[in-house]
Design a protein around this motif. Structure first.
Motif, PDB file in Angstrom:
ATOM      1  N   LYS A  12      -4.584 -12.645  17.710  1.00 46.46           N
ATOM      2  CA  LYS A  12      -5.283 -12.269  18.933  1.00 46.46           C
ATOM      3  C   LYS A  12      -6.173 -11.064  18.640  1.00 46.46           C
ATOM      4  O   LYS A  12      -5.694  -9.989  18.268  1.00 46.46           O
ATOM      5  N   LEU A  13      -7.465 -11.238  18.835  1.00 43.82           N
ATOM      6  CA  LEU A  13      -8.408 -10.161  18.544  1.00 43.82           C
ATOM      7  C   LEU A  13      -8.369  -9.116  19.652  1.00 43.82           C
ATOM      8  O   LEU A  13      -8.457  -9.446  20.835  1.00 43.82           O
ATOM      9  N   GLU A  14      -8.255  -7.857  19.239  1.00 44.70           N
ATOM     10  CA  GLU A  14      -8.215  -6.757  20.205  1.00 44.70           C
ATOM     11  C   GLU A  14      -9.135  -5.609  19.833  1.00 44.70           C
ATOM     12  O   GLU A  14      -9.715  -4.984  20.706  1.00 44.70           O
ATOM     13  N   ARG A  15      -9.264  -5.327  18.507  1.00 47.28           N
ATOM     14  CA  ARG A  15      -9.971  -4.125  18.078  1.00 47.28           C
ATOM     15  C   ARG A  15     -11.083  -4.478  17.092  1.00 47.28           C
ATOM     16  O   ARG A  15     -10.857  -5.185  16.099  1.00 47.28           O
ATOM     17  N   ILE A  16     -12.267  -3.948  17.360  1.00 49.57           N
ATOM     18  CA  ILE A  16     -13.460  -4.257  16.566  1.00 49.57           C
ATOM     19  C   ILE A  16     -14.113  -2.947  16.146  1.00 49.57           C
ATOM     20  O   ILE A  16     -14.224  -2.008  16.945  1.00 49.57           O
ATOM     21  N   ALA A  17     -14.574  -2.886  14.910  1.00 48.42           N
ATOM     22  CA  ALA A  17     -15.379  -1.750  14.444  1.00 48.42           C
ATOM     23  C   ALA A  17     -16.787  -2.247  14.167  1.00 48.42           C
ATOM     24  O   ALA A  17     -16.970  -3.311  13.558  1.00 48.42           O
ATOM     25  N   ILE A  18     -17.777  -1.496  14.614  1.00 53.23           N
ATOM     26  CA  ILE A  18     -19.184  -1.816  14.362  1.00 53.23           C
ATOM     27  C   ILE A  18     -19.748  -0.735  13.445  1.00 53.23           C
ATOM     28  O   ILE A  18     -19.680   0.452  13.754  1.00 53.23           O
ATOM     29  N   ILE A  19     -20.281  -1.158  12.301  1.00 54.35           N
ATOM     30  CA  ILE A  19     -20.939  -0.231  11.383  1.00 54.35           C
ATOM     31  C   ILE A  19     -22.438  -0.410  11.543  1.00 54.35           C
ATOM     32  O   ILE A  19     -23.008  -1.428  11.164  1.00 54.35           O
ATOM     33  N   GLY A  20     -23.076   0.581  12.144  1.00 54.64           N
ATOM     34  CA  GLY A  20     -24.512   0.514  12.422  1.00 54.64           C
ATOM     35  C   GLY A  20     -24.770   0.609  13.908  1.00 54.64           C
ATOM     36  O   GLY A  20     -24.210  -0.163  14.692  1.00 54.64           O
ATOM     37  N   ALA A  21     -25.612   1.550  14.307  1.00 59.80           N
ATOM     38  CA  ALA A  21     -25.874   1.774  15.734  1.00 59.80           C
ATOM     39  C   ALA A  21     -27.344   1.579  16.075  1.00 59.80           C
ATOM     40  O   ALA A  21     -27.910   2.300  16.894  1.00 59.80           O
ATOM     41  N   GLY A  22     -27.971   0.605  15.424  1.00 57.53           N
ATOM     42  CA  GLY A  22     -29.337   0.240  15.774  1.00 57.53           C
ATOM     43  C   GLY A  22     -29.355  -0.752  16.910  1.00 57.53           C
ATOM     44  O   GLY A  22     -28.412  -0.827  17.708  1.00 57.53           O
ATOM     45  N   ASN A  23     -30.423  -1.549  17.002  1.00 53.86           N
ATOM     46  CA  ASN A  23     -30.548  -2.522  18.092  1.00 53.86           C
ATOM     47  C   ASN A  23     -29.335  -3.445  18.165  1.00 53.86           C
ATOM     48  O   ASN A  23     -28.697  -3.595  19.212  1.00 53.86           O
ATOM     49  N   GLY A  24     -29.023  -4.098  17.037  1.00 52.10           N
ATOM     50  CA  GLY A  24     -27.934  -5.059  17.017  1.00 52.10           C
ATOM     51  C   GLY A  24     -26.570  -4.425  17.175  1.00 52.10           C
ATOM     52  O   GLY A  24     -25.717  -4.937  17.898  1.00 52.10           O
ATOM     53  N   GLU A  65     -28.454   8.854  16.121  1.00 51.03           N
ATOM     54  CA  GLU A  65     -28.209   7.592  16.823  1.00 51.03           C
ATOM     55  C   GLU A  65     -27.034   7.717  17.789  1.00 51.03           C
ATOM     56  O   GLU A  65     -27.038   7.122  18.873  1.00 51.03           O
ATOM     57  N   LEU A  66     -26.041   8.514  17.398  1.00 49.95           N
ATOM     58  CA  LEU A  66     -24.825   8.613  18.198  1.00 49.95           C
ATOM     59  C   LEU A  66     -24.900   9.688  19.283  1.00 49.95           C
ATOM     60  O   LEU A  66     -24.198   9.605  20.294  1.00 49.95           O
ATOM     61  N   LYS A  67     -25.759  10.687  19.075  1.00 53.42           N
ATOM     62  CA  LYS A  67     -25.823  11.809  20.034  1.00 53.42           C
ATOM     63  C   LYS A  67     -26.080  11.354  21.466  1.00 53.42           C
ATOM     64  O   LYS A  67     -25.337  11.758  22.379  1.00 53.42           O
ATOM     65  N   PRO A  68     -27.107  10.526  21.748  1.00 56.59           N
ATOM     66  CA  PRO A  68     -27.319  10.126  23.138  1.00 56.59           C
ATOM     67  C   PRO A  68     -26.185   9.276  23.706  1.00 56.59           C
ATOM     68  O   PRO A  68     -25.916   9.326  24.914  1.00 56.59           O
ATOM     69  N   ILE A  69     -25.506   8.513  22.851  1.00 56.27           N
ATOM     70  CA  ILE A  69     -24.381   7.707  23.324  1.00 56.27           C
ATOM     71  C   ILE A  69     -23.236   8.618  23.742  1.00 56.27           C
ATOM     72  O   ILE A  69     -22.597   8.410  24.787  1.00 56.27           O
ATOM     73  N   ARG A  70     -23.011   9.659  22.950  1.00 59.95           N
ATOM     74  CA  ARG A  70     -21.964  10.633  23.311  1.00 59.95           C
ATOM     75  C   ARG A  70     -22.342  11.374  24.591  1.00 59.95           C
ATOM     76  O   ARG A  70     -21.505  11.599  25.465  1.00 59.95           O
ATOM     77  N   GLU A  71     -23.606  11.774  24.680  1.00 55.05           N
ATOM     78  CA  GLU A  71     -24.042  12.550  25.849  1.00 55.05           C
ATOM     79  C   GLU A  71     -23.938  11.748  27.131  1.00 55.05           C
ATOM     80  O   GLU A  71     -23.566  12.281  28.177  1.00 55.05           O
ATOM     81  N   PRO A 100     -32.880   5.882  24.578  1.00 53.52           N
ATOM     82  CA  PRO A 100     -31.634   6.341  23.968  1.00 53.52           C
ATOM     83  C   PRO A 100     -30.413   5.826  24.730  1.00 53.52           C
ATOM     84  O   PRO A 100     -30.342   5.928  25.962  1.00 53.52           O
ATOM     85  N   ALA A 101     -29.479   5.216  23.996  1.00 52.07           N
ATOM     86  CA  ALA A 101     -28.239   4.673  24.556  1.00 52.07           C
ATOM     87  C   ALA A 101     -28.500   3.578  25.587  1.00 52.07           C
ATOM     88  O   ALA A 101     -27.671   3.334  26.458  1.00 52.07           O
ATOM     89  N   ARG A 102     -29.631   2.898  25.466  1.00 55.80           N
ATOM     90  CA  ARG A 102     -29.967   1.807  26.406  1.00 55.80           C
ATOM     91  C   ARG A 102     -30.579   0.656  25.609  1.00 55.80           C
ATOM     92  O   ARG A 102     -31.608   0.831  24.948  1.00 55.80           O
ATOM     93  N   VAL A 103     -29.941  -0.504  25.657  1.00 55.98           N
ATOM     94  CA  VAL A 103     -30.377  -1.633  24.848  1.00 55.98           C
ATOM     95  C   VAL A 103     -30.529  -2.879  25.723  1.00 55.98           C
ATOM     96  O   VAL A 103     -29.737  -3.113  26.636  1.00 55.98           O
ATOM     97  N   GLU A 104     -31.564  -3.645  25.438  1.00 54.82           N
ATOM     98  CA  GLU A 104     -31.792  -4.900  26.149  1.00 54.82           C
ATOM     99  C   GLU A 104     -31.398  -6.066  25.246  1.00 54.82           C
ATOM    100  O   GLU A 104     -31.854  -6.165  24.106  1.00 54.82           O
TER     101      GLU A 104
END
Length: 426
Positions: free
Chosen positions: A43-55, A79-85, A187-191
């Motif tokens: 059962k999948l529960e936890r995912i790690a994403i390496i890379g914080a670009g568009n995808g 890349e991470l600063k606006p997501i944290r803010e 920043p921190a907004r993706v379509e």
């Protein structure tokens, strides 16, 4: 290679696994001790994403909204600063909502330590670096997915991990495309312009597909198994859709650089002459390559239909009439969007290299690589992935297919090195 030879090789590998007491990898990793052993869980529960670009942002946000615990890693604090803010990522279009991620971090160790699936959503040019850093962190049974792998991605990734002394047995897989057409709008907004209708994935080796595919289908039910990672690689259309359009339409690049607004990739960069006279020919070479290896070949027209549900009488018509990608922006720089620096050495160069193994000429691909070398001053032929750099030099077509389907990623604690055994088989 006949059946007896195949059985001899498999028998030698399995005997060595048994002798050293190395168990097969588990279906997913959950908890575990300090030696890399984990607890069986499907059962999948936890995912790690390496890379914080568009995808990366799109996957992280969407999967968070679907209820998974998602850790997002990036090398770049900007890349991470606006997501944290903002406390998360706003996603709209194909998914709607504000996603508060489980963890946003510049520590790869923190990001992946409890993840069952590690999704690498980064340019192929970064795969070796990511593999190098990930090697001491990964545990038995964790699933690493290159989304996408371009051409030869998982083979190169596995070789890098072996060079770093891999002593665990994770799963490794790659996709034939990025699951979303997505673009960062702020920043921190993706379509999410479109979630692909179908995406093929294969494990490396392909014999691991029965474990890997069901896990990934919990994230994306439209995933289906490919025959092997070469089928996945040869059906990656990035090398067809991107480099030629960028190299042969610099006038649009200049207009964007000059400040002109409202210009788009598919509406302004891909012109009918470039599509008809160059891209179509590159696509035919790619299809011929896949067919020569006995793999299911998706012409670009079929890829557009399978991914987006859009048909056309010609590739130009299909791309221009696809409403899901109409919003992609045109770049203002030849080096932007990885269209040259990533696609040329990691798609076109290796596909041309594999084509030599089966005697398929690639004059259109070769011309675009040569043009990229001239225009950038970079020797992509020497820096790109090749059959030799992937450790497959001297192998026949049959040996390469056997390697990607039955051998694949192996930890260095095995004394038997299947690739060396294979090279001695005629």
């Amino acid at each position: 290679m006949d059946d007896l030879q195949r059985e001899r090789i498999v028998g030698a590998v399995l005997a060595e696994i048994q002798r050293q007491g190395i168990l097969g990898p588990q279906q997913s990793w959950s908890g575990g001790n300090g030696n890399g052993a984990g607890r069986f869980s499907t059962k999948l529960e936890r995912i790690a994403i390496i890379g914080a670009g568009n995808g990366g942002m799109a996957i992280a946000a969407h999967q968070t909204l679907k209820g998974y615990k998602v850790n997002l890693f990036s090398f770049y604090g900007r890349e991470l600063k606006p997501i944290r803010e903002k406390g998360g990522i706003e996603v709209f279009g194909g998914a709607e909502g504000f996603a508060r991620l489980n963890l946003v971090t510049e520590s790869m160790e923190e990001a992946v330590k409890d993840a069952q699936v590690i999704m690498v959503v980064a340019p192929a040019s970064s795969h070796i670096a990511i593999a190098t850093l990930l090697t001491p962190l990964v545990k038995d049974g964790q699933i690493i997915v290159l989304n996408p792998g371009r051409t030869g991605g998982s083979i190169e990734f596995a070789r890098a991990m072996r060079r770093q002394g891999l002593r665990t047995r994770p799963y490794l897989a790659e996709t034939n495309t990025l699951i979303y057409a997505a673009e960062t709008r702020a920043p921190a907004r993706v379509e999410i312009l479109k979630e692909k209708n179908k995406m093929r994935v294969s494990a490396f080796p392909a014999k691991d597909n029965p474990v890997v595919i069901p896990m990934l289908q919990q994230m994306y039910p439209q995933i289906e198994a490919g025959q092997n990672v070469l089928e996945i690689a040869f059906n990656n259309v990035g090398g067809v859709f991107h480099p030629a359009a960028a190299l042969l339409n610099t006038a649009t690049l200049q207009r964007v650089a000059g400040g002109e607004k409202g210009l788009h990739w598919y509406g302004n960069m891909i012109t009918q002459p470039v599509c008809d006279m160059v891209m179509e020919k590159m696509d035919k070479e790619k299809v011929s390559l896949a067919e020569a290896f006995g793999l299911d070949a998706w012409p670009a027209l079929k890829w557009v239909w399978e991914s987006y549900g859009v048909k056309g009488n010609t590739l130009f018509e299909a791309l221009r009439s696809n409403p899901h990608v109409a919003g992609f922006s045109a770049p203002g720089d030849l080096y932007a969007f990885h269209n040259i620096l990533d696609e040329v050495p990691n798609n076109l160069v290796p596909q041309a290299s594999f084509a030599k193994v089966v005697g398929i000429p690639t004059p259109a691909m070769d011309s675009i690589v040569n043009l990229a070398c001239v225009m950038t001053g970079i020797d992509f032929w020497s820096m790109g992935r090749t059959v030799e750099s992937l450790g497959l030099g001297g192998m026949s077509k049959e040996e390469i297919l056997y390697f990607v389907e039955q051998v694949g990623l192996q930890p260095v604690r095995m004394d038997v090195q299947p690739e060396r055994v294979l090279q001695g088989v005629s």
